[in-house]
Every structure is written in structure tokens, then in C-alpha cells.
Enzyme design. Structure first.
Site, short mmCIF file in Angstrom:
data_model
loop_
_atom_site.label_atom_id
_atom_site.label_comp_id
_atom_site.label_asym_id
_atom_site.label_seq_id
_atom_site.Cartn_x
_atom_site.Cartn_y
_atom_site.Cartn_z
N ASP A 67 0.82 -1.21 0.00
CA ASP A 67 0.00 0.00 0.00
C ASP A 67 0.86 1.26 0.00
OD1 ASP A 67 -2.21 -1.59 -0.03
OD2 ASP A 67 -2.76 -1.28 2.07
N GLY A 68 2.00 1.22 0.69
CA GLY A 68 2.89 2.40 0.72
C GLY A 68 3.40 2.75 -0.66
N ASN A 140 -5.10 8.72 1.52
CA ASN A 140 -5.56 8.10 2.76
C ASN A 140 -5.98 9.12 3.82
OD1 ASN A 140 -5.54 5.38 2.30
ND2 ASN A 140 -3.73 4.92 3.51
N TYR A 183 -4.94 4.51 9.71
CA TYR A 183 -4.74 5.10 11.03
C TYR A 183 -6.07 5.40 11.70
CZ TYR A 183 -1.93 7.85 14.42
OH TYR A 183 -1.30 8.32 15.53
#
Length: 282
Positions: A67-68, A140, A183
């Protein structure tokens, strides 16, 4: 569709192996693979192309990593409406939901125009330091949090031009539906289906029992103002950001250009929830 961009997680040997195979697969079909020269030269994948050229000219972006890596690719695409095909080689793979064994069948469907491409809300973020502004595009979340010194701070929140509250906490997250499983989820925020047009405001360890995450409509502009002296940092998608000082403001609104993501033909969003987060297990 003739020019296919590729971005890979360089620290993962598997990504390099797949990239080498993918280059041959694309060239055999008279397609031009565009790989950043830094990735190509360091991994024996040819000369490559300047980074800006890759993201300016590609008609499809294939991400080999986690995902990063996809978040980094989304940032470099800026406002371009180019579909992104994420191949999961990482640990979570919530955004890169196509498995490596599904790469070529999915790619065939993409090239034939038989795959579903979905829109993901992105955020336009402006950090105002007096009259100086720093701009970011976020997929995100944007996070305002304490820096080196461990102490809570006050953050004034305005939504749609209306004062919401001044939160006293370790920080605050403004998340897209895509980022709701990142997060935001870790601090007790809700899971929101990525097709929903809304944003989440979630405090981090608030010093008030009544201060809970709030979901607001996507058309509303959110303004965060640091009202006290504290060492605070604003981070965009966990990859870039800058320090904030008393009186600085962060303005967040939905970006006019969404990110286009190739949807896996093999599984639904809820199946991904069950597989990745073990959602609903007893």
C-alpha cells in the site's frame, strides 16, 4: 493504451523478478513499459526513464509492492486520471488488492477494457504558515500530531465554515473512506465503504470522553488551527509533511480529481475486509 508505467518496491526482490517478467510480457504485445530510471538501473531492468516522464506519459500505472508503494505512485500522478493497478507484494495490501498470480489475467482484462475502474476520493491539503502555503494531494489521510515533546495540544476545528470544537488531544486525523481502514481505524474511527462521498474527523487520544470521531459530507471544507504553543507536525499519507506552529492552519477539502483504481475482478470490498482485517470473525 500503449504506454504502461511501472513502480516497484525496490527493497523487495520479488518485485524486481516480476518486473523483469512483466517488461518482456508488455514488449511482446508492442506495449512500452515506462520504469523510473532509478528503479531500472539499480535492478538491471534497462536504462529506464526520468521519473516525471513516467508519470506524465503513462496510460496505466502498475504498482508492484504494498500500500505504501501505491500511495507514493498516487502522489506522483498528481491530478492525472490514469488507472492504477496495484499488485500486492506487501503485508496488508488493502489498496493493492490484486494478487501476484492474478496480475496477467487482470492486465488482459484492463487492456481489453473489460475490467471495472473505481474512483477513490483524494484530499487537497493546504498548510498555511502566515501567508505562505504548502500544498499536498492525499489518498488516505492527513494527520496532525505531536512531535518530539510528548504533550497534548489544542486544535480548533471548523467544518463547512462552522465552528465544530477545539479538541485537546495527542492529534487529529482527517481521513478519506479509503483511509478509514488505516490510522483512522487504529484510533477507533469507523470503516467507511470507499464509494461513500464523505470524510472522517478522528481525534487521537482525546482528553475528553465525549470527543468521538465524526463523519462529515465530502463537500464540506475542514479547517484545523493550532491554537497553542506546541511541537506539532502535519503528515500527509504518512510520507510527506512539515512542522506546524501556533496560528498555522491546515485546510482540507476533497480534490476535484479522484484516483482511478483497477478493481480486482476476483473479490468484493467486503471479502477484502474479511481477509485482511478478519472482519466479523468470532
Amino acid at each position: 493504451m500503449k504506454k504502461i508505467g511501472m513502480m516497484l518496491k525496490r527493497s523487495k526482490p520479488e518485485a524486481v523478478t516480476i518486473a523483469r517478467e512483466l517488461i518482456a510480457w508488455l514488449e511482446a504485445r508492442d506495449l512500452t513499459p515506462l520504469i523510473p530510471e532509478s528503479d531500472a538501473k539499480s535492478n538491471g531492468l534497462g536504462e529506464g526513464y526520468p521519473l516525471e516522464q513516467v508519470f506524465d506519459e503513462c496510460e496505466l500505472m502498475i504498482v508492484l509492492g504494498g500500500d505504501g508503494t501505491l500511495l507514493a505512485a498516487a502522489r506522483m500522478l498528481r491530478g492525472r486520471q490514469v488507472p492504477v493497478l496495484g499488485v500486492n507484494l506487501g503485508s496488508m495490501g488493502f489498496l493493492t488488492e490484486v494478487r501476484k498470480e492474478e496480475l496477467y489475467p487482470t492486465l488482459e482484462l484492463v487492456l481489453a477494457g473489460h475490467v471495472r475502474i473505481v474512483e477513490r476520493i483524494r484530499l487537497k491539503v493546504e498548510v498555511w504558515e502566515g501567508q505562505q502555503v504548502f500544498s499536498y494531494v492525499v489518498l488516505n489521510d492527513v494527520v496532525v500530531t505531536k512531535s518530539a515533546i510528548s504533550r497534548i495540544f489544542d486544535l480548533k476545528i471548523t467544518v463547512g465554515g462552522n465552528f465544530m470544537n477545539t479538541t485537546r488531544a495527542d492529534g487529529l486525523i482527517v481521513s478519506t473512506p479509503t483511509g478509514s481502514t488505516a490510522y483512522n481505524l487504529a484510533v477507533g474511527g469507523p470503516i467507511i465503504h470507499p464509494a461513500t462521498k464523505c470524510l472522517v474527523i478522528a481525534p487521537i487520544n482525546p482528553h475528553m470522553l465525549t470527543n468521538r470521531p465524526v463523519v462529515v459530507p465530502g463537500h464540506m471544507k475542514i479547517e484545523l488551527e493550532l491554537t497553542d504553543e506546541a511541537e506539532v507536525f502535519v503528515t500527509c499519507d504518512g510520507q510527506e509533511g512539515r512542522p506546524m506552529h501556533q496560528g498555522d492552519r491546515v485546510i482540507v477539502e476533497v480534490c476535484p480529481q479522484p484516483l482511478l483504481v483497477v478493481k480486482s475482478p476476483k473479490r468484493s470490498y467486503f471479502e477484502v475486509l474479511r481477509q485482511k482485517l478478519h472482519y466479523g470473525e468470532r
